[in-house]
Design an enzyme around this catalytic site. Structure first.
Site, PDB file in Angstrom:
ATOM      1  N   PRO A  89       2.322  33.440  14.298  1.00  0.00           N
ATOM      2  CA  PRO A  89       3.511  33.782  13.503  1.00  0.00           C
ATOM      3  C   PRO A  89       4.124  35.118  13.937  1.00  0.00           C
ATOM      4  O   PRO A  89       5.258  35.420  13.592  1.00  0.00           O
ATOM      5  CB  PRO A  89       2.990  33.881  12.068  1.00  0.00           C
ATOM      6  CG  PRO A  89       1.616  33.333  12.075  1.00  0.00           C
ATOM      7  CD  PRO A  89       1.107  33.333  13.482  1.00  0.00           C
ATOM      8  N   GLU A 116      -6.414  33.355  10.890  1.00  0.00           N
ATOM      9  CA  GLU A 116      -6.890  34.646  10.384  1.00  0.00           C
ATOM     10  C   GLU A 116      -6.884  35.697  11.475  1.00  0.00           C
ATOM     11  O   GLU A 116      -6.689  36.873  11.226  1.00  0.00           O
ATOM     12  CB  GLU A 116      -8.301  34.560   9.806  1.00  0.00           C
ATOM     13  CG  GLU A 116      -8.416  33.755   8.545  1.00  0.00           C
ATOM     14  CD  GLU A 116      -8.857  32.345   8.863  1.00  0.00           C
ATOM     15  OE1 GLU A 116     -10.063  32.066   8.788  1.00  0.00           O
ATOM     16  OE2 GLU A 116      -7.987  31.533   9.221  1.00  0.00           O
ATOM     17  N   ARG A 154      10.425  16.038  25.577  1.00  0.00           N
ATOM     18  CA  ARG A 154      11.640  15.226  25.471  1.00  0.00           C
ATOM     19  C   ARG A 154      12.787  15.723  26.342  1.00  0.00           C
ATOM     20  O   ARG A 154      13.753  15.000  26.531  1.00  0.00           O
ATOM     21  CB  ARG A 154      12.057  15.015  24.013  1.00  0.00           C
ATOM     22  CG  ARG A 154      12.254  16.274  23.227  1.00  0.00           C
ATOM     23  CD  ARG A 154      12.536  15.977  21.770  1.00  0.00           C
ATOM     24  NE  ARG A 154      13.810  15.334  21.620  1.00  0.00           N
ATOM     25  CZ  ARG A 154      13.983  14.060  21.247  1.00  0.00           C
ATOM     26  NH1 ARG A 154      12.958  13.296  20.975  1.00  0.00           N
ATOM     27  NH2 ARG A 154      15.181  13.564  21.142  1.00  0.00           N
ATOM     28  N   ASP A 169      21.068  15.414  21.407  1.00  0.00           N
ATOM     29  CA  ASP A 169      20.279  15.940  20.300  1.00  0.00           C
ATOM     30  C   ASP A 169      20.932  17.172  19.695  1.00  0.00           C
ATOM     31  O   ASP A 169      21.638  17.892  20.367  1.00  0.00           O
ATOM     32  CB  ASP A 169      18.917  16.414  20.804  1.00  0.00           C
ATOM     33  CG  ASP A 169      17.903  15.294  20.872  1.00  0.00           C
ATOM     34  OD1 ASP A 169      18.229  14.181  20.451  1.00  0.00           O
ATOM     35  OD2 ASP A 169      16.793  15.556  21.338  1.00  0.00           O
TER      36      ASP A 169
HETATM   37  N1  ADE Z   1      -0.129  29.795  13.838  1.00  0.00           N
HETATM   38  C1  ADE Z   1      -0.106  29.905  12.503  1.00  0.00           C
HETATM   39  N2  ADE Z   1       1.160  29.899  12.031  1.00  0.00           N
HETATM   40  C2  ADE Z   1       1.971  29.770  13.115  1.00  0.00           C
HETATM   41  C3  ADE Z   1       3.369  29.710  13.296  1.00  0.00           C
HETATM   42  N3  ADE Z   1       4.216  29.775  12.268  1.00  0.00           N
HETATM   43  N4  ADE Z   1       3.853  29.578  14.535  1.00  0.00           N
HETATM   44  C4  ADE Z   1       3.007  29.535  15.593  1.00  0.00           C
HETATM   45  N5  ADE Z   1       1.680  29.600  15.494  1.00  0.00           N
HETATM   46  C5  ADE Z   1       1.148  29.718  14.261  1.00  0.00           C
END
Ligand code: ADE
Length: 256
Positions: A89, A116, A154, A169
């Site tokens: 994230p 984590e 794709r 797309d």
């Molecule tokens: N691992 C956990 N959450 C994630 C996300 N939003 N994007 C990429 N990898 C992740």
């Protein structure tokens, strides 16, 4: 394209890839995807890959060594220039442009870890690029890796049956997609737009472009900012806006 996914859940990744467009790309040898499990590179008899975080706190942190050895094994399965991409994230937001960039490479390694955490020294020394698929937290990177692989597969040449499908797309043209209709012509009293049944290819193309521009204007105006629309696109979008305003007026004055 030669790819590899480093994951504690190779079965999940392989099963998901086997379905649909990615499955066909794998079978047609347009895409190859190996999986490498860091557990196979642990150095104790319990195959330990994580440990408690220094400084305390909840959750476990993935250790550098098993991951590093797994990435080394994965790199041996892909072309030498293939970058190592870590799903997190904290990464740069994945989008269609990045999918196209990755699809132009001979391959890449994706690292899916538990959320984590991963020892930062692994990220600092082994990872070339960090990608996030959105502002939410998944329990592991596997679903994110699958999202990346699907979006890349794709747009690989020859993967979609109809070579015209990928460019149509959403996002390939930096616009949302137009609506689609198929048989029957009338569903619960609602007809498909008559222009689509007219056989007039020019009118159909204009309608689709107008709807794509209009939807983007309504739902994702940010995508139209700083963008120079052609005169033809401006006319189509103006038509759409006038039509929408008229519909709103008609609705406001319709008998209740
Ligand atoms: N691992 C956990 N959450 C994630 C996300 N939003 N994007 C990429 N990898 C992740």
């Amino acid at each position: 394209m030669q790819t590899a996914v480093v994951t504690l859940f190779p079965d999940v990744v392989e099963a998901a890839l086997a379905a649909g467009v990615t499955g066909r790309a794998l079978r047609d040898l347009k895409l190859h995807c190996a999986t490498v499990n860091p557990r196979d590179f642990a150095d104790d008899r319990h195959n330990t890959v994580d440990d408690r975080p220094f400084g305390g706190g909840p959750g476990m942190v993935m250790m550098v060594d098993p991951l590093k050895r797994a990435v080394g094994a994965a790199k041996a399965l892909v072309p030498e220039s293939a970058p190592v991409v870590f799903l997190t994230p904290q990464g740069e937001r994945f989008d269609q442009r990045i999918a196209a960039d990755l699809a132009a490479l001979p391959g890449f390694v994706l690292v899916a870890a538990r959320y984590e955490g991963v020892d930062e020294r692994f990220v600092a020394t082994q990872v070339d690029r960090e990608l996030s698929i959105g502002d939410y937290v998944l329990s592991g990177g596997e679903l994110a890796a699958l999202v990346v692989l699907d979006a890349v597969a794709r747009v690989l040449p020859g993967v979609l049956g109809n070579p015209e499908s990928a460019p149509a797309d959403s996002y390939m043209d930096d616009l949302l997609d137009c609506p689609h209709y198929t048989r029957p012509e009338v569903v619960d009293g609602v007809s498909a737009p008559s222009v689509l049944l007219s056989g007039d290819h020019g009118a159909v193309a204009d309608w689709r472009r107008r709807e794509a521009l209009g939807r983007t204007w309504q739902r994702r105006p940010d995508m139209l900012l700083d963008r120079d629309l052609t005169a033809a696109d401006r006319t189509l979008l103006a038509d759409y806006i006038v039509k929408t305003r008229l519909n709103t007026l008609e609705d406001a004055h319709a008998p209740q």
